[in-house]
Design a protein around this motif. Structure first.
Motif, PDB file in Angstrom:
ATOM      1  N   MET A 129       0.832  -1.201   0.000  1.00  0.00           N
ATOM      2  CA  MET A 129       0.000   0.000   0.000  1.00  0.00           C
ATOM      3  C   MET A 129       0.864   1.247   0.000  1.00  0.00           C
TER       4      MET A 129
ATOM      5  N   THR B  80       2.402   3.714   8.493  1.00  0.00           N
ATOM      6  CA  THR B  80       2.211   3.715   9.944  1.00  0.00           C
ATOM      7  C   THR B  80       0.762   3.399  10.294  1.00  0.00           C
ATOM      8  N   ILE B  81      -0.158   4.125   9.656  1.00  0.00           N
ATOM      9  CA  ILE B  81      -1.573   3.953   9.976  1.00  0.00           C
ATOM     10  C   ILE B  81      -2.041   2.544   9.620  1.00  0.00           C
ATOM     11  N   VAL B  82      -1.679   2.092   8.428  1.00  0.00           N
ATOM     12  CA  VAL B  82      -2.148   0.773   7.996  1.00  0.00           C
ATOM     13  C   VAL B  82      -1.615  -0.303   8.927  1.00  0.00           C
TER      14      VAL B  82
ATOM     15  N   LEU C  27      -3.440  -0.313  12.283  1.00  0.00           N
ATOM     16  CA  LEU C  27      -4.772  -0.923  12.219  1.00  0.00           C
ATOM     17  C   LEU C  27      -4.658  -2.437  12.101  1.00  0.00           C
ATOM     18  N   LEU C  28      -3.633  -2.890  11.361  1.00  0.00           N
ATOM     19  CA  LEU C  28      -3.476  -4.335  11.188  1.00  0.00           C
ATOM     20  C   LEU C  28      -3.092  -5.021  12.503  1.00  0.00           C
TER      21      LEU C  28
ATOM     22  N   PHE D  22       2.821   1.235  -3.780  1.00  0.00           N
ATOM     23  CA  PHE D  22       2.041   1.422  -5.003  1.00  0.00           C
ATOM     24  C   PHE D  22       0.925   2.450  -4.877  1.00  0.00           C
ATOM     25  N   MET D  23       0.494   2.761  -3.628  1.00  0.00           N
ATOM     26  CA  MET D  23      -0.599   3.720  -3.511  1.00  0.00           C
ATOM     27  C   MET D  23      -0.210   4.923  -2.676  1.00  0.00           C
ATOM     28  N   ASP D  24       1.026   4.915  -2.152  1.00  0.00           N
ATOM     29  CA  ASP D  24       1.493   6.041  -1.352  1.00  0.00           C
ATOM     30  C   ASP D  24       0.605   6.278  -0.134  1.00  0.00           C
ATOM     31  N   ILE D  25       0.199   5.182   0.510  1.00  0.00           N
ATOM     32  CA  ILE D  25      -0.583   5.296   1.740  1.00  0.00           C
ATOM     33  C   ILE D  25       0.361   5.101   2.919  1.00  0.00           C
ATOM     34  N   ASN D  26       0.273   5.986   3.878  1.00  0.00           N
ATOM     35  CA  ASN D  26       1.140   5.977   5.050  1.00  0.00           C
ATOM     36  C   ASN D  26       1.172   4.592   5.713  1.00  0.00           C
TER      37      ASN D  26
END
Lengths: 309, 356
Positions: free
Chosen positions: B134, B143-145, B148-149, B137-141
């Motif tokens: 993520m 840390t947050i992901v 949550l995981l 390829f999607m430039d999603i932080n």
């Protein structure tokens, strides 16, 4: 229970479960617009939740409980802002540090309050609006804090987009040096934005303990603070879209609880994962969409501001 | 310019000072809550390093912290904040539990342990792959992901031990069946210190070698400190980020493997009292240096096991550990830049003195 009653119950639950995240997400929108990333939301919600329970237990007054939670939120927000602005520290790390500290302090101080019954807030039917079919019982048969959240969203939107302060806020979040040259105090603007955002998160925490759970349990937020931060990314820093995200999260929680109560043959632990996975999924989908039209996030987000350079 | 050694000294003194400040702040907190900080601190110290048994328990607690901190360090080298080590640890535990429960009990111990470790690494790495993909390829932080995981991982463990993997003989306890003897890691004679410690130490030294004297280590450093330059030099940025997260997840998973194999002997909840978060702090305290990580892990492991021993005698809530960790973390972050600007001022003063 017929279908309409079931849907109404789920939708009303959606509003209740979504409200704490909504408040925190709207607060984080405001904070991030000023260029400060506050990952301490999880800890601030915990602090707000416990403060509200303690004050409500000691004084028996809901009003004092909420004021105290707001005050604690502002205090912690200022601490975070001070660390970011005075010491120029890594904002991701500070947020995590603040959350670890507060989860420890709340667990420590909250031991005596686990399972204590407190004064809660009862529902208040809005006279005319609650008579509306479906919408009335979903949105207007709630408690005073939910109604407050309805007001906070447009107010925050107005604060960001319709006031002088909002102009400074956005300037500081986009081009802090230019803003400073134009006479806007980066330090003060960011402090105010972080404190206001943290107050909203603390209010969300207070809602969680006073209304939603009606008491204190250790780690009562269960990741809602992180979810709020994630939703702000999904919402591309727009409070209205944050509401959408928060209610989506609320819907997942509400559905999960209803299904469990209805005795669905799925493990509650598997159902419990749904809200977290949903937020991750929603983040991914919105990012794919934003690839076509890039979201206008604050350019200076989480970059320490060094005026002397 | 200050010499490199002096710079390192200043950085290290920042870590020491923030620990001391942390202890003082928590001392005040304990005082306010009506406890005597002096008795509690001496209790923790003797509980951590007082005799050989205490020392061995300290090493036991330090082992998973070491794995986690090393895992954080691998990702941090490339500028990634992997706070998901807690979840990767749990998935490692799940992976090795699967092997321990399905392989025949007559499997030779070395083969069983090897398979468990492999399975743990694969599970942990795959779990770390989600935020990695993520991010890349999607430039999603990330840390947050990964945060949550962590909740998803904890719920997966709960699901397994309440559901399909629950010990059929005791339906009231949420835990799996005890592992067969061949799935238990060898221990040091007469203590709970286990092979995992040795593995963690080896990984620490290997990591030091890889980071400081290989091409991979050098490129990783460039990517972490100056991604623009790395892009310009046509480094395979995406591949490096993904490989680093996979490695990070695999190392964190080994913490889970060694906990279920050597300490618990089964999968149950409460497997980790937040080793992942402690590891994150340790990595920052040690300035991402693998050898320093080993030392700091033993220090914090000592605090964990010392505070654990006071839970009953002094009625000290375990949350005290979190308060101390948070305090140290905040002081550390603040001290870093305070020290930097202070040493900069010192340098200017010295320069001015030299010029006149």
């Amino acid at each position: 229970m017929d279908d309409l009653a079931f849907i109404t119950a789920v939708a009303a639950g959606m509003v209740r479960s979504g409200t704490p995240v909504l408040l925190a997400a709207v607060g984080e929108c405001l904070t991030e617009r000023s260029g400060i990333l506050n990952l301490g939301m999880e800890g601030i919600m915990l602090a707000g939740a416990l403060t509200a329970v303690i004050v409500s237990y000691l004084t028996g007054n809901i009003f004092f409980a909420i004021i105290a939670a707001l005050a604690i939120g502002a205090l912690i927000g200022l601490l975070h802002a001070f660390l970011c602005l005075y010491f120029h520290v890594n904002q991701v790390a500070t947020g995590i540090a603040v959350t670890i500290l507060l989860s420890g302090i709340t667990a420590f101080c909250g031991i005596d309050y686990v399972g204590k019954s407190i004064h809660s807030i009862s529902a208040y039917k809005v006279p005319w609006l609650s008579e509306l079919p479906f919408f009335g019982s979903v949105f207007f048969n709630q408690d005073i804090l939910v109604y407050l959240s309805y007001a906070i969203v447009p107010l925050t939107y107005f604060l960001i987009n319709g006031t002088r302060f909002g102009l400074s806020l956005k300037a500081v979040g986009e081009e802090p040096r230019a803003a400073a040259a134009a006479g806007v105090s980066v330090f003060r603007t960011r402090c105010i934005a972080t404190a206001l955002g943290a107050m909203l998160a603390a209010l969300g925490g207070a809602y969680l303990s006073l209304v939603y759970a009606q008491g204190w349990t250790e780690n009562i937020t269960a990741g809602r603070g992180w979810i709020a931060v994630g939703l702000v990314m999904f919402a591309s820093w727009n409070p209205w879209k944050a509401v959408l995200g928060a209610y989506l999260f609320g819907l997942a929680i509400s559905l999960q609880l209803r299904l469990q109560a209805a005795g669905a043959d799925v493990s509650p632990y598997l159902l419990g994962m749904a809200p977290y996975l949903l937020v991750i999924l929603v983040l991914a989908v919105s990012k794919l969409r934003q690839k076509k039209i890039p979201a206008a996030g604050p350019t200076a987000l989480s970059i320490p501001y060094l005026p002397q350079v | 310019m200050l010499s490199k050694a002096a710079g390192a000294m200043i950085a290290f003194s920042g870590s020491i000072a923030s620990m001391l400040f942390g202890f003082v702040a928590v001392g005040i907190f304990l005082l306010l809550s009506g406890r005597n900080p002096a008795t509690i601190y001496t209790g923790i110290f003797t509980g951590a390093f007082g005799d050989t048994f205490c020392l061995s328990e300290t090493l036991v607690a330090a082992t998973p912290i070491m794995f986690c901190a090393l895992a954080v360090a691998i990702a941090a080298r490339l500028g990634l904040m992997n706070i998901g080590v807690e979840g990767q640890l749990l998935f490692g535990a799940i992976g090795s539990t699967y092997v321990a429960l399905t392989m025949p009990e007559t499997t030779p111990s070395w083969l069983m342990l090897l398979l468990m470790a492999l399975s743990a690494c694969v599970c942990g790495a795959l779990f770390a792959l989600i935020p990695a993909l993520m991010r890349v390829f999607m430039d999603i932080n990330e840390t947050i992901v990964s945060l949550l995981l962590n909740y998803v991982a904890a719920l997966t463990v709960e699901y397994l031990i309440h559901g399909p993997w629950q010990d059929p003989t005791t339906t009231s306890w949420p835990q799996t069946m005890a592992f067969p003897p061949c799935a238990e890691m060898p221990h040091l004679e007469g203590s709970r210190v286990h092979l995992g410690l040795l593995v963690a130490l080896i990984i620490g030294f290997l990591l030091m070698l890889v980071l400081h004297s290989t091409k991979f280590g050098f490129k990783a450093k460039v990517i972490g400190s100056n991604p623009q330059a790395a892009l310009y030099a046509k480094y395979p940025l995406k591949r490096y980020l993904i490989v680093a997260m996979l490695l990070s997840g695999a190392v964190a998973a080994l913490a889970g493997f060694s906990q279920v194999s050597a300490i618990e002997g089964r999968l149950r909840s409460g497997l980790s009292p937040g080793y992942g978060y402690t590891g994150f702090l340790v990595c920052f305290l040690a300035k991402h240096n693998p050898i320093t990580i080993i030392v700091v892990s033993i220090l914090l492991g000592g605090f964990l096991s010392g505070a654990d021993s006071l839970q009953l005698s002094e009625k000290l809530p375990f949350a005290t550990v979190n308060i101390l960790q948070g305090m140290i973390f905040i002081f550390l972050l603040a001290s870093e830049n305070a020290l930097k600007s202070w040493s900069e001022k010192l340098r200017l003063k010295l320069q001015a003195a030299e010029a006149s």
